[in-house]
Write a protein that holds these residues in place. Sequence first.
Motif, PDB file in Angstrom:
ATOM      1  N   LYS A  48       0.835  -1.194   0.000  1.00 39.30           N
ATOM      2  CA  LYS A  48       0.000   0.000   0.000  1.00 39.30           C
ATOM      3  C   LYS A  48       0.874   1.250   0.000  1.00 39.30           C
ATOM      4  N   LYS A  49       0.384   2.295  -0.622  1.00 35.87           N
ATOM      5  CA  LYS A  49       1.109   3.560  -0.693  1.00 35.87           C
ATOM      6  C   LYS A  49       1.106   4.246   0.661  1.00 35.87           C
ATOM      7  N   ASP A  50       2.277   4.732   1.064  1.00 38.45           N
ATOM      8  CA  ASP A  50       2.386   5.489   2.302  1.00 38.45           C
ATOM      9  C   ASP A  50       1.749   6.860   2.075  1.00 38.45           C
ATOM     10  N   PRO A  51       0.703   7.202   2.807  1.00 36.39           N
ATOM     11  CA  PRO A  51       0.026   8.492   2.593  1.00 36.39           C
ATOM     12  C   PRO A  51       0.940   9.697   2.804  1.00 36.39           C
ATOM     13  N   LYS A  52       2.039   9.489   3.531  1.00 34.99           N
ATOM     14  CA  LYS A  52       2.979  10.590   3.781  1.00 34.99           C
ATOM     15  C   LYS A  52       3.703  11.020   2.506  1.00 34.99           C
ATOM     16  N   LEU A  53       3.785  10.107   1.520  1.00 31.80           N
ATOM     17  CA  LEU A  53       4.484  10.429   0.278  1.00 31.80           C
ATOM     18  C   LEU A  53       3.896  11.656  -0.405  1.00 31.80           C
ATOM     19  N   ASP A  54       2.587  11.744  -0.442  1.00 34.22           N
ATOM     20  CA  ASP A  54       1.941  12.868  -1.121  1.00 34.22           C
ATOM     21  C   ASP A  54       1.957  14.139  -0.278  1.00 34.22           C
ATOM     22  N   GLN A  55       2.538  14.056   0.918  1.00 30.68           N
ATOM     23  CA  GLN A  55       2.659  15.225   1.779  1.00 30.68           C
ATOM     24  C   GLN A  55       4.097  15.731   1.832  1.00 30.68           C
ATOM     25  N   MET A  56       5.002  15.036   1.109  1.00 26.41           N
ATOM     26  CA  MET A  56       6.412  15.419   1.129  1.00 26.41           C
ATOM     27  C   MET A  56       6.633  16.770   0.460  1.00 26.41           C
ATOM     28  N   THR A  57       7.610  17.509   0.975  1.00 22.42           N
ATOM     29  CA  THR A  57       8.047  18.741   0.315  1.00 22.42           C
ATOM     30  C   THR A  57       8.832  18.346  -0.931  1.00 22.42           C
ATOM     31  N   LEU A  58       8.518  18.954  -2.073  1.00 24.74           N
ATOM     32  CA  LEU A  58       9.145  18.599  -3.345  1.00 24.74           C
ATOM     33  C   LEU A  58       9.771  19.850  -3.963  1.00 24.74           C
ATOM     34  N   PRO A  59      10.958  20.220  -3.503  1.00 19.15           N
ATOM     35  CA  PRO A  59      11.572  21.493  -3.921  1.00 19.15           C
ATOM     36  C   PRO A  59      11.980  21.573  -5.378  1.00 19.15           C
ATOM     37  N   GLN A  60      12.043  20.438  -6.074  1.00 20.41           N
ATOM     38  CA  GLN A  60      12.414  20.462  -7.490  1.00 20.41           C
ATOM     39  C   GLN A  60      11.331  21.044  -8.379  1.00 20.41           C
ATOM     40  N   LEU A  61      10.105  21.094  -7.867  1.00 20.59           N
ATOM     41  CA  LEU A  61       8.968  21.445  -8.705  1.00 20.59           C
ATOM     42  C   LEU A  61       8.681  22.939  -8.759  1.00 20.59           C
ATOM     43  N   ASN A  62       9.563  23.756  -8.195  1.00 19.06           N
ATOM     44  CA  ASN A  62       9.402  25.206  -8.327  1.00 19.06           C
ATOM     45  C   ASN A  62      10.769  25.844  -8.530  1.00 19.06           C
ATOM     46  N   THR A  63      10.784  27.063  -9.034  1.00 16.99           N
ATOM     47  CA  THR A  63      12.046  27.742  -9.338  1.00 16.99           C
ATOM     48  C   THR A  63      12.463  28.752  -8.268  1.00 16.99           C
ATOM     49  N   THR A  64      11.655  28.871  -7.224  1.00 16.57           N
ATOM     50  CA  THR A  64      11.990  29.783  -6.129  1.00 16.57           C
ATOM     51  C   THR A  64      13.196  29.259  -5.353  1.00 16.57           C
ATOM     52  N   ILE A  65      14.096  30.143  -4.970  1.00 14.68           N
ATOM     53  CA  ILE A  65      15.259  29.762  -4.175  1.00 14.68           C
ATOM     54  C   ILE A  65      14.928  30.009  -2.705  1.00 14.68           C
ATOM     55  N   ALA A  66      14.711  28.952  -1.941  1.00 14.30           N
ATOM     56  CA  ALA A  66      14.360  29.075  -0.529  1.00 14.30           C
ATOM     57  C   ALA A  66      15.589  29.461   0.291  1.00 14.30           C
ATOM     58  N   ASP A  67      15.351  29.877   1.530  1.00 12.33           N
ATOM     59  CA  ASP A  67      16.454  30.287   2.396  1.00 12.33           C
ATOM     60  C   ASP A  67      17.451  29.159   2.628  1.00 12.33           C
ATOM     61  N   ASP A  68      16.958  27.912   2.645  1.00 11.96           N
ATOM     62  CA  ASP A  68      17.848  26.780   2.906  1.00 11.96           C
ATOM     63  C   ASP A  68      18.367  26.138   1.612  1.00 11.96           C
ATOM     64  N   GLU A  69      18.306  26.883   0.509  1.00  9.95           N
ATOM     65  CA  GLU A  69      18.821  26.404  -0.776  1.00  9.95           C
ATOM     66  C   GLU A  69      19.890  27.347  -1.312  1.00  9.95           C
ATOM     67  N   SER A  70      20.767  26.831  -2.143  1.00 13.91           N
ATOM     68  CA  SER A  70      21.806  27.629  -2.785  1.00 13.91           C
ATOM     69  C   SER A  70      21.507  27.731  -4.278  1.00 13.91           C
ATOM     70  N   GLU A  71      22.176  28.683  -4.933  1.00 16.71           N
ATOM     71  CA  GLU A  71      21.984  28.881  -6.375  1.00 16.71           C
ATOM     72  C   GLU A  71      23.335  29.066  -7.044  1.00 16.71           C
ATOM     73  N   VAL A  72      23.546  28.369  -8.160  1.00 11.36           N
ATOM     74  CA  VAL A  72      24.813  28.463  -8.887  1.00 11.36           C
ATOM     75  C   VAL A  72      24.548  28.578 -10.378  1.00 11.36           C
ATOM     76  N   ARG A  73      25.551  29.079 -11.091  1.00 12.48           N
ATOM     77  CA  ARG A  73      25.462  29.160 -12.549  1.00 12.48           C
ATOM     78  C   ARG A  73      26.673  28.470 -13.157  1.00 12.48           C
TER      79      ARG A  73
END
Length: 262
Positions: A48-73
Motif C-alpha cells: 500500500k502507498k504510504d500516505p505521507k508520500l503525497d505530503q512530502m516537500t518537493l523542492p524540485q517542482l518550483n524555481t523559487t530559491i528558498a532560504d535553505d537552498e543555494s543557487e549556482v550558474r
Amino acid sequence: MNKEKQYVTIAAMVTILVGLIIAIFLLTSQKNSGSSNDTAKQQTSQVKKDPKLDQMTLPQLNTTIADDESEVRLVTTAGDITLKLFNRYAPLAVENFISHAKAGYYNNTTFHRVLADFMIQGGDPQGTGKGGESIWHNKDKNIDSGQGFKNEISSSLYNIRGALSMANAGPNTNGSQFFINQNKQDQSQKLNKNQYPKKIVAAYKNGGNPSLDGSYTVFGQVISGMAVVDNIASAKVKSEGEGSTPIDPIKIKNIVILKEAK
C-alpha cells in the motif's frame, strides 16, 4: 436371516453416507483454506502507498530559491545553466560541489560523457570519467575513507528531467563527478505509483530517469538553461556508452555562486 441381511445392508448404507459427508466436509474445508491463503498472498504482494508520500516537500517542482537552498550558474562553452541546490536534503553533496566550485576545481573541465535522451556528465578534472575526488579525500576519513562519501537519498528528490545528481561507481563512492538528467521521454507509465508522490509521477511525464532513483544522490535542479543541456546532450560523440565523449569538447568555464543557503 432376512432381518440380519437388512440390518447389514442398512449399516453399510449408513457407513457409506457418513463417509460421503466426511469427504465433502474435508474438500470444502480445503477449498476455503486455499482461497484464504490466495487472498493472504495477494494482500501481501500488494504494498500500500504510504500516505505521507503525497505530503512530502518537493523542492524540485518550483524555481523559487528558498532560504535553505543555494543557487549556482554553470558557465559553459555551450551557454549558461542555472541550478538551485538542496542543502537541506543533500548537505554533503552540496558542500562538496560548492567548495570545489569556489576553489576552481571544475574550471575548464569537460562534459566527458553525454548521452542523448539520458544525461550529460562532468566534474572530472582528468576528463576520462575515472578521476576526481571529494573535498574530504585524505582529509576526513569519517566522511570519505578513500572511496568517496555516502549517498544521500531523500523521498523529496528524484531524477526527473533537469535534476542534478552525483555520479558514482557504486554505493557510497561519491567524489567530484556529477550529471544532469536530460531525457525528454515520458517515464510516468514505468513507475510504481505506490512508491512515488503524485506530483513526481506528473513530473516524470516530462522526462527523466526513474531507474536511477535510490542509487544516485539528487542534490540540485536546473531552473534555467535546459535548452543548453539539450544541446550538449545532442553533441556528436566519439563512441557509445562510457566512451560517449563529444568530438568537439564542451567545457565548464567556471561555476558562479549566486547564493548560499543561510
